[in-house]
Design an enzyme around this catalytic site. Structure first.
Site, PDB file in Angstrom:
ATOM      1  N   ASN A 125      -6.121   5.183  -0.519  1.00 40.94           N
ATOM      2  CA  ASN A 125      -4.894   5.445   0.235  1.00 40.94           C
ATOM      3  C   ASN A 125      -4.514   6.904  -0.002  1.00 40.94           C
ATOM      4  O   ASN A 125      -4.028   7.244  -1.068  1.00 40.94           O
ATOM      5  CB  ASN A 125      -3.802   4.479  -0.266  1.00 40.94           C
ATOM      6  N   TRP A 126      -4.772   7.720   1.001  1.00 36.53           N
ATOM      7  CA  TRP A 126      -4.576   9.161   0.808  1.00 36.53           C
ATOM      8  C   TRP A 126      -3.128   9.613   0.945  1.00 36.53           C
ATOM      9  O   TRP A 126      -2.811  10.790   0.773  1.00 36.53           O
ATOM     10  CB  TRP A 126      -5.477   9.941   1.797  1.00 36.53           C
ATOM     11  N   LYS A 127      -2.261   8.682   1.337  1.00 33.78           N
ATOM     12  CA  LYS A 127      -0.815   8.972   1.450  1.00 33.78           C
ATOM     13  C   LYS A 127      -0.600  10.278   2.216  1.00 33.78           C
ATOM     14  O   LYS A 127      -1.231  10.500   3.255  1.00 33.78           O
ATOM     15  CB  LYS A 127      -0.183   8.996   0.055  1.00 33.78           C
ATOM     16  N   HIS A 149       3.272  -1.350   2.025  1.00 33.29           N
ATOM     17  CA  HIS A 149       3.188  -0.551   0.796  1.00 33.29           C
ATOM     18  C   HIS A 149       4.606  -0.373   0.245  1.00 33.29           C
ATOM     19  O   HIS A 149       5.562  -0.210   1.005  1.00 33.29           O
ATOM     20  CB  HIS A 149       2.543   0.812   1.088  1.00 33.29           C
ATOM     21  N   GLU A 167       6.037   2.042  -0.977  1.00 36.36           N
ATOM     22  CA  GLU A 167       6.713   3.278  -0.545  1.00 36.36           C
ATOM     23  C   GLU A 167       7.337   3.091   0.837  1.00 36.36           C
ATOM     24  O   GLU A 167       8.396   3.640   1.127  1.00 36.36           O
ATOM     25  CB  GLU A 167       5.705   4.448  -0.575  1.00 36.36           C
ATOM     26  N   GLU A 200       0.203  -4.753  -6.149  1.00 37.14           N
ATOM     27  CA  GLU A 200       0.539  -3.431  -6.667  1.00 37.14           C
ATOM     28  C   GLU A 200       1.900  -3.494  -7.366  1.00 37.14           C
ATOM     29  O   GLU A 200       2.949  -3.385  -6.697  1.00 37.14           O
ATOM     30  CB  GLU A 200       0.625  -2.415  -5.524  1.00 37.14           C
ATOM     31  N   GLY A 248       1.332   5.399  -9.307  1.00 35.04           N
ATOM     32  CA  GLY A 248       1.524   6.823  -9.558  1.00 35.04           C
ATOM     33  C   GLY A 248       2.081   7.158 -10.931  1.00 35.04           C
ATOM     34  O   GLY A 248       2.508   8.280 -11.179  1.00 35.04           O
ATOM     35  N   SER A 283      -2.320   3.098 -10.286  1.00 34.61           N
ATOM     36  CA  SER A 283      -2.917   3.936 -11.344  1.00 34.61           C
ATOM     37  C   SER A 283      -4.367   3.575 -11.675  1.00 34.61           C
ATOM     38  O   SER A 283      -4.781   3.654 -12.835  1.00 34.61           O
ATOM     39  CB  SER A 283      -2.039   3.899 -12.612  1.00 34.61           C
ATOM     40  N   GLY A 335      -4.697   5.212  -5.028  1.00 33.23           N
ATOM     41  CA  GLY A 335      -3.899   6.274  -4.403  1.00 33.23           C
ATOM     42  C   GLY A 335      -4.369   7.634  -4.886  1.00 33.23           C
ATOM     43  O   GLY A 335      -5.393   8.165  -4.439  1.00 33.23           O
ATOM     44  N   GLY A 336      -3.637   8.200  -5.838  1.00 28.99           N
ATOM     45  CA  GLY A 336      -3.873   9.567  -6.326  1.00 28.99           C
ATOM     46  C   GLY A 336      -5.330   9.916  -6.586  1.00 28.99           C
ATOM     47  O   GLY A 336      -5.800  10.982  -6.161  1.00 28.99           O
TER      48      GLY A 336
HETATM   49  P1  PGA Z   1      -1.840   5.267  -7.344  1.00 28.82           P
HETATM   50  O1  PGA Z   1      -1.309   4.636  -5.970  1.00 28.82           O
HETATM   51  O2  PGA Z   1      -3.296   4.921  -7.464  1.00 28.82           O
HETATM   52  O3  PGA Z   1      -1.613   6.756  -7.186  1.00 28.82           O
HETATM   53  O4  PGA Z   1      -1.034   4.681  -8.436  1.00 28.82           O
HETATM   54  C1  PGA Z   1      -1.741   3.375  -5.562  1.00 28.82           C
HETATM   55  C2  PGA Z   1      -1.069   3.025  -4.265  1.00 28.82           C
HETATM   56  O5  PGA Z   1       0.083   3.422  -4.054  1.00 28.82           O
HETATM   57  O6  PGA Z   1      -1.660   2.362  -3.415  1.00 28.82           O
END
Ligand code: PGA
Length: 256
Positions: A11-13, A98, A100, A170, A176, A216, A237-238
């Site tokens: 997930n490149w956000k 998600h 977010e 999640e 994050g 994470s 994500g990150g």
């Molecule tokens: P993260 O994000 O790996 O940066 O914790 C995961 C996500 O939000 O899908």
């Protein structure tokens, strides 16, 4: 459970520029050229880069394309939103719910479920994120929160949906932050998600559904996480915007 091919989703956000997304996709394709296809790999860039990244990925059969979100109506006067009809033919996967989005756009479980159902209608596999906040966890409400999210989702889904739908557990406090749950805590939550499916569709039906973990995940913890029983893959994500690390994660997940 583990005869299902493990799924690794990036997930490149909003982390990269348009150019950066095309470059990251090209780098991934190059690095995965000689890899076996033991895992199903999906990357989810921003909407503006989908067409260009699709073009890059057309040179490889190893990586599939996903979107980070979709709107819950098919069509209409919804300025700034992206519809399932616009995604059809471009992506084969789409993240919905998600945390977010739930937080920033105040999305409800019902809206997330509508999105998932629409995606299914158009042949796009939804990756539905569920998870508890730090406060809910501290208050001992994890089970209640997950139950609510999963029950609303599954209430709308026929049994045939379970081979296409992916639930991503999640925990919001793990996203994050560099913090991950204890393996036992993670496995318990994920088994509970499958149990809810089992209550609705029976054990055999529930075994068809993929349940993955996100929060994470990195190259150092991916192997341990992915080898937990009941974990069918990871949502990253990150660490997914760094192609070399993402490739390392893929290798860890398939156990190499
Ligand atoms: P993260 O994000 O790996 O940066 O914790 C995961 C996500 O939000 O899908």
């Amino acid at each position: 459970m583990n005869e299902r091919r493990p799924l690794v989703v990036g997930n490149w956000k909003m982390e990269l520029s348009h150019k950066g997304e095309a470059e990251a996709a090209a780098s991934l394709v190059k690095q995965l050229k000689t890899e076996s296809q033991e895992a199903e790999i999906v990357i989810c860039p921003s909407f503006v880069s989908l067409a260009e990244v699709a073009d890059v990925l057309s040179k490889s059969e190893k990586v599939a394309l996903g979107a980070q979100d979709v709107f819950w109506e098919e069509k209409g006067a919804y300025t700034g939103e992206v519809s399932v009809m616009q995604l059809r033919g471009v992506v084969s996967w789409c993240i919905v719910g998600h945390s977010e989005r739930r937080r920033l756009a105040a999305e409800t479980d019902e809206q997330v479920t509508r999105k998932a159902a629409l995606l299914m209608k158009y042949g796009i596999s939804p990756i539905v994120c569920v998870g508890e906040s730090a406060q809910e966890r501290e208050a001992g409400e994890t089970v209640a929160r997950l139950t609510q999210q999963v029950k609303v989702l599954l209430a709308e889904m026929p049994l045939s949906a379970l081979t296409k739908i992916v639930v991503a557990y999640e925990p919001i406090w793990a996203i994050g932050t560099g913090v991950t749950p204890e393996m036992a805590e993670m496995a318990e939550a994920m088994l509970m998600i499958r149990k809810l499916a089992s209550e609705r569709y029976g054990r055999e039906g529930a075994e068809k559904m993929q349940v993955i973990y996100g929060g994470s995940v990195n190259a150092s913890n991916a192997r341990e996480i992915a080898s937990e029983p009941g974990v069918d893959g990871v949502l990253v994500g990150g660490a997914s915007v760094r192609p070399m690390e993402f490739v390392r994660i893929i290798r860890e997940v398939i156990g190499r």
